[in-house]
Design a protein around this motif. Structure first.
Motif, PDB file in Angstrom:
ATOM      1  N   PRO A 202     -14.404 -11.909 -11.958  1.00 55.62           N
ATOM      2  CA  PRO A 202     -15.743 -11.510 -11.491  1.00 55.62           C
ATOM      3  C   PRO A 202     -15.879 -11.922  -9.746  1.00 55.62           C
ATOM      4  CG  PRO A 202     -16.179 -13.271 -12.891  1.00 55.62           C
ATOM      5  CD  PRO A 202     -14.785 -12.920 -13.279  1.00 55.62           C
ATOM      6  N   ASN A 203     -15.189 -13.081  -9.555  1.00 54.54           N
ATOM      7  CA  ASN A 203     -15.279 -13.684  -8.323  1.00 54.54           C
ATOM      8  C   ASN A 203     -14.045 -13.447  -7.396  1.00 54.54           C
ATOM      9  OD1 ASN A 203     -18.076 -14.474  -8.772  1.00 54.54           O
ATOM     10  ND2 ASN A 203     -17.070 -16.309 -10.077  1.00 54.54           N
ATOM     11  N   THR A 204     -13.210 -12.332  -7.890  1.00 52.97           N
ATOM     12  CA  THR A 204     -12.037 -12.088  -7.015  1.00 52.97           C
ATOM     13  C   THR A 204     -12.093 -10.873  -6.317  1.00 52.97           C
ATOM     14  OG1 THR A 204     -10.671 -13.403  -8.665  1.00 52.97           O
ATOM     15  CG2 THR A 204      -9.409 -11.615  -7.216  1.00 52.97           C
ATOM     16  N   ALA A 205     -12.038 -10.740  -5.010  1.00 54.01           N
ATOM     17  CA  ALA A 205     -11.709  -9.637  -4.145  1.00 54.01           C
ATOM     18  C   ALA A 205     -10.339  -8.824  -4.271  1.00 54.01           C
ATOM     19  CB  ALA A 205     -12.237  -9.601  -2.837  1.00 54.01           C
ATOM     20  N   VAL A 206     -10.408  -7.824  -4.787  1.00 58.82           N
ATOM     21  CA  VAL A 206      -9.028  -7.243  -5.046  1.00 58.82           C
ATOM     22  C   VAL A 206      -8.699  -6.029  -4.111  1.00 58.82           C
ATOM     23  CG1 VAL A 206      -7.504  -6.260  -6.975  1.00 58.82           C
ATOM     24  CG2 VAL A 206      -9.024  -7.872  -7.444  1.00 58.82           C
ATOM     25  N   TYR A 207      -7.690  -6.079  -3.408  1.00 54.28           N
ATOM     26  CA  TYR A 207      -7.020  -5.012  -2.760  1.00 54.28           C
ATOM     27  C   TYR A 207      -5.835  -4.462  -2.961  1.00 54.28           C
ATOM     28  CZ  TYR A 207     -10.708  -7.132   0.433  1.00 54.28           C
ATOM     29  OH  TYR A 207     -11.869  -7.558   0.980  1.00 54.28           O
ATOM     30  N   LEU A 208      -5.532  -3.241  -3.221  1.00 56.29           N
ATOM     31  CA  LEU A 208      -4.279  -2.426  -3.518  1.00 56.29           C
ATOM     32  C   LEU A 208      -3.705  -2.326  -2.220  1.00 56.29           C
ATOM     33  CD1 LEU A 208      -2.274  -1.262  -5.334  1.00 56.29           C
ATOM     34  CD2 LEU A 208      -3.771   0.859  -5.449  1.00 56.29           C
ATOM     35  N   ASP A 209      -2.552  -2.495  -1.714  1.00 53.19           N
ATOM     36  CA  ASP A 209      -1.657  -2.203  -0.831  1.00 53.19           C
ATOM     37  C   ASP A 209      -1.387  -0.809  -0.763  1.00 53.19           C
ATOM     38  OD1 ASP A 209      -0.068  -3.073   1.614  1.00 53.19           O
ATOM     39  OD2 ASP A 209       1.400  -2.200   0.458  1.00 53.19           O
ATOM     40  N   ALA A 210      -1.671  -0.284   0.380  1.00 50.53           N
ATOM     41  CA  ALA A 210      -1.663   1.244   0.863  1.00 50.53           C
ATOM     42  C   ALA A 210      -1.013   1.535   1.958  1.00 50.53           C
ATOM     43  CB  ALA A 210      -3.046   1.856   0.726  1.00 50.53           C
ATOM     44  N   GLY A 211       0.116   0.641   2.285  1.00 47.71           N
ATOM     45  CA  GLY A 211       1.065   0.789   3.405  1.00 47.71           C
ATOM     46  C   GLY A 211       0.572   0.689   4.705  1.00 47.71           C
ATOM     47  N   ASN A 212       0.931   1.482   5.752  1.00 43.39           N
ATOM     48  CA  ASN A 212       0.872   1.364   7.190  1.00 43.39           C
ATOM     49  C   ASN A 212       0.499   2.569   7.804  1.00 43.39           C
ATOM     50  OD1 ASN A 212       3.309   1.705   8.837  1.00 43.39           O
ATOM     51  ND2 ASN A 212       3.806   0.372   7.080  1.00 43.39           N
ATOM     52  N   SER A 213       0.003   2.778   8.837  1.00 48.09           N
ATOM     53  CA  SER A 213      -0.202   3.891   9.688  1.00 48.09           C
ATOM     54  C   SER A 213       1.069   4.662  10.012  1.00 48.09           C
ATOM     55  CB  SER A 213      -1.164   3.493  10.938  1.00 48.09           C
ATOM     56  OG  SER A 213      -0.491   2.551  11.609  1.00 48.09           O
ATOM     57  N   GLY A 214       2.276   3.906  10.254  1.00 46.80           N
ATOM     58  CA  GLY A 214       3.257   4.720  10.590  1.00 46.80           C
ATOM     59  C   GLY A 214       4.064   5.009   9.367  1.00 46.80           C
ATOM     60  N   TRP A 215       3.904   4.815   8.113  1.00 40.07           N
ATOM     61  CA  TRP A 215       4.432   5.359   6.935  1.00 40.07           C
ATOM     62  C   TRP A 215       4.104   6.805   6.238  1.00 40.07           C
ATOM     63  CZ3 TRP A 215       5.636   1.112   2.733  1.00 40.07           C
ATOM     64  CH2 TRP A 215       6.718   1.434   2.045  1.00 40.07           C
ATOM     65  N   ARG A 216       2.861   6.462   5.514  1.00 41.11           N
ATOM     66  CA  ARG A 216       2.181   7.975   5.000  1.00 41.11           C
ATOM     67  C   ARG A 216       1.129   8.543   5.861  1.00 41.11           C
ATOM     68  NH1 ARG A 216       6.661   9.074   1.738  1.00 41.11           N
ATOM     69  NH2 ARG A 216       7.159   7.358   0.403  1.00 41.11           N
ATOM     70  N   SER A 217       0.785   9.494   5.668  1.00 41.50           N
ATOM     71  CA  SER A 217      -0.395  10.312   6.403  1.00 41.50           C
ATOM     72  C   SER A 217      -1.521   9.727   5.741  1.00 41.50           C
ATOM     73  CB  SER A 217      -0.163  11.793   6.635  1.00 41.50           C
ATOM     74  OG  SER A 217      -0.400  12.440   5.175  1.00 41.50           O
ATOM     75  N   ALA A 218      -2.655   9.691   6.207  1.00 42.52           N
ATOM     76  CA  ALA A 218      -3.961   9.274   5.542  1.00 42.52           C
ATOM     77  C   ALA A 218      -4.190  10.351   4.291  1.00 42.52           C
ATOM     78  CB  ALA A 218      -5.235   9.536   6.494  1.00 42.52           C
ATOM     79  N   ARG A 219      -3.822  11.461   4.372  1.00 43.57           N
ATOM     80  CA  ARG A 219      -3.947  12.513   3.158  1.00 43.57           C
ATOM     81  C   ARG A 219      -3.079  12.127   1.970  1.00 43.57           C
ATOM     82  NH1 ARG A 219      -4.996  18.618   3.978  1.00 43.57           N
ATOM     83  NH2 ARG A 219      -6.756  17.802   4.886  1.00 43.57           N
ATOM     84  N   GLN A 220      -1.806  11.809   2.509  1.00 43.55           N
ATOM     85  CA  GLN A 220      -0.856  11.427   1.327  1.00 43.55           C
ATOM     86  C   GLN A 220      -1.370   9.848   0.541  1.00 43.55           C
ATOM     87  OE1 GLN A 220       2.521  11.017   3.989  1.00 43.55           O
ATOM     88  NE2 GLN A 220       3.762  12.781   2.987  1.00 43.55           N
ATOM     89  N   THR A 221      -1.789   8.982   1.501  1.00 45.76           N
ATOM     90  CA  THR A 221      -2.045   7.775   0.743  1.00 45.76           C
ATOM     91  C   THR A 221      -3.426   7.869   0.039  1.00 45.76           C
ATOM     92  OG1 THR A 221      -1.132   6.559   2.723  1.00 45.76           O
ATOM     93  CG2 THR A 221      -2.991   5.529   1.554  1.00 45.76           C
ATOM     94  N   ALA A 222      -4.348   8.838   0.439  1.00 42.24           N
ATOM     95  CA  ALA A 222      -5.523   9.203  -0.343  1.00 42.24           C
ATOM     96  C   ALA A 222      -5.358   9.661  -1.885  1.00 42.24           C
ATOM     97  CB  ALA A 222      -6.645  10.133   0.409  1.00 42.24           C
ATOM     98  N   SER A 223      -4.082  10.488  -1.658  1.00 42.86           N
ATOM     99  CA  SER A 223      -3.625  11.245  -2.799  1.00 42.86           C
ATOM    100  C   SER A 223      -3.133  10.486  -3.869  1.00 42.86           C
ATOM    101  CB  SER A 223      -2.777  12.414  -2.463  1.00 42.86           C
ATOM    102  OG  SER A 223      -2.175  13.190  -3.552  1.00 42.86           O
ATOM    103  N   LEU A 224      -2.221   9.344  -3.037  1.00 36.01           N
ATOM    104  CA  LEU A 224      -1.786   8.266  -4.363  1.00 36.01           C
ATOM    105  C   LEU A 224      -2.729   7.430  -4.680  1.00 36.01           C
ATOM    106  CD1 LEU A 224       1.223   7.552  -1.931  1.00 36.01           C
ATOM    107  CD2 LEU A 224       1.523   8.522  -4.011  1.00 36.01           C
TER     108      LEU A 224
END
Length: 349
Positions: A202-224
């Protein structure tokens, strides 16, 4: 850190709400009353506002000190204040603890015990077929092995304060996986890991890595991200630019674009450790032009949408490539001087 209030220019989740049409699923509040101080927004699992921990990776800080001492020995009276201050800056900068499944699980407990009220950043990096046979290849042998390992990390953290980054590159690599079965398994593993921490930490902030702006488009990343969310739990936040070099401004814009495509704002943890110079090309493996970046501060604030941290540890190699002859994850003195822009000290690559 000083005793006075931390002054920051940040964009909160509420400020970003105008960018998306959907309700703020992670930050919606039932009234207009301000949130209590030092409390995360409703629906947000996270520590209270605290300094990031400087006690995560003692070996790294020891390597910085050794590199400095070697320089002082070599240069003697010609040692410059600029070089000394550059290394001192790194010694005062919190960095992440990477847990890679090679018997280093105890480092999580040590980092938590040593935090002393601060918040450690812990990176999980052990997913099967990690890095798709590139420089950081490895990971758990099976999905079952990985799930058991992730449960062990979750149990070590328990109710203590932490920031956890889930599997750099794993999401963005999904379209490159050999079979649809492998891709589906990875989606399930990422979703299961997010659900594991949501239910037990409950006291852990979790972030899923989603790459970088030079890799996948924002639309592709949102789809994943949508694929992962459909088989697990809500995406609590994303990490961007890990071990990469895109500027902070570009990364923020990328996060906002992903949020717009995804349908709601996403808490974002940005790696700014090596983004202190423009990216003149797409080289990603120890480019000689990379320079140390800068954080707005060294405080985790659960109510801020964007957090800037050092996730990739400066001076640690990406692999035997570019400006380094060291293996991935190994400290490289010369790389440190290059990234600190101390060109009189660094050997030309």
């Amino acid at each position: 850190m000083g005793d006075g209030p931390v002054m920051r220019r940040r964009l909160s989740a509420l400020a970003l709400s105008a960018l998306v049409a959907a309700p703020l699923a992670l930050t919606a509040c039932s009234s207009d009353e301000p949130l209590p101080p030092n409390q995360p927004p409703p629906g947000r699992l996270a520590p209270v506002e605290s300094d990031y921990s400087l006690a995560t990776t003692p070996v790294y800080y020891n390597n910085l000190q050794k590199a400095l001492e070697q320089y002082q020995t070599a240069y003697g009276n010609y040692t410059t204040e600029t070089a000394l201050n550059a290394v001192k800056h790194l010694q005062e900068q919190p960095v992440a603890e990477w847990v890679v499944g090679d018997g280093d699980d105890d480092s999580v407990t040590r980092a938590l015990d040593a935090a002393d009220g601060a918040v450690p950043v812990i990176v999980l990096y052990h997913i099967p077929d990690r890095d798709l046979e590139q420089f950081s290849a490895g990971g758990a042998g099976t999905a079952v092995e990985y799930q058991k390992w992730a449960r062990g990390i979750s149990e070590r953290i328990g109710t203590r304060d932490a920031v956890v980054v889930v599997e750099p590159d794993a999401l963005a690599h999904i379209p490159d996986m050999t079979t649809t079965e492998e891709a589906s398994e990875r989606v399930r593993l990422l979703a299961g890991t997010l659900k594991l921490f949501a239910e037990n930490n409950p006291n852990t902030a979790v972030y899923l890595d989603a790459g970088n702006s030079g890799w996948r488009s924002a639309r592709q990343t949102a789809s994943l991200l949508t694929r992962v969310e459909k088989v697990g739990t809500e995406i609590p936040g994303i990490a961007l630019n890990i071990s990469n070099f895109r500027t902070t401004e570009e990364t923020r814009e990328y996060s906002e674009a992903i949020s717009k495509e995804f349908g709601r704002p996403l808490y974002t943890l940005m790696d700014v450790s090596r983004n202190g110079a423009p990216t003149p090309d797409r080289q990603w493996c120890n480019p000689a032009w990379a320079r140390i970046g800068a954080t707005t501060d060294t405080v985790f604030d659960p109510q801020e949408l964007f957090e800037e941290v050092f996730i990739k540890r400066p001076a640690e190699s990406d692999g035997v490539c570019g400006a380094s002859k060291q293996k991935a994850g190994h400290f490289d003195n010369n790389l440190m001087w290059l990234q600190l822009d101390q060109m009189d000290i660094a050997e030309k690559p």
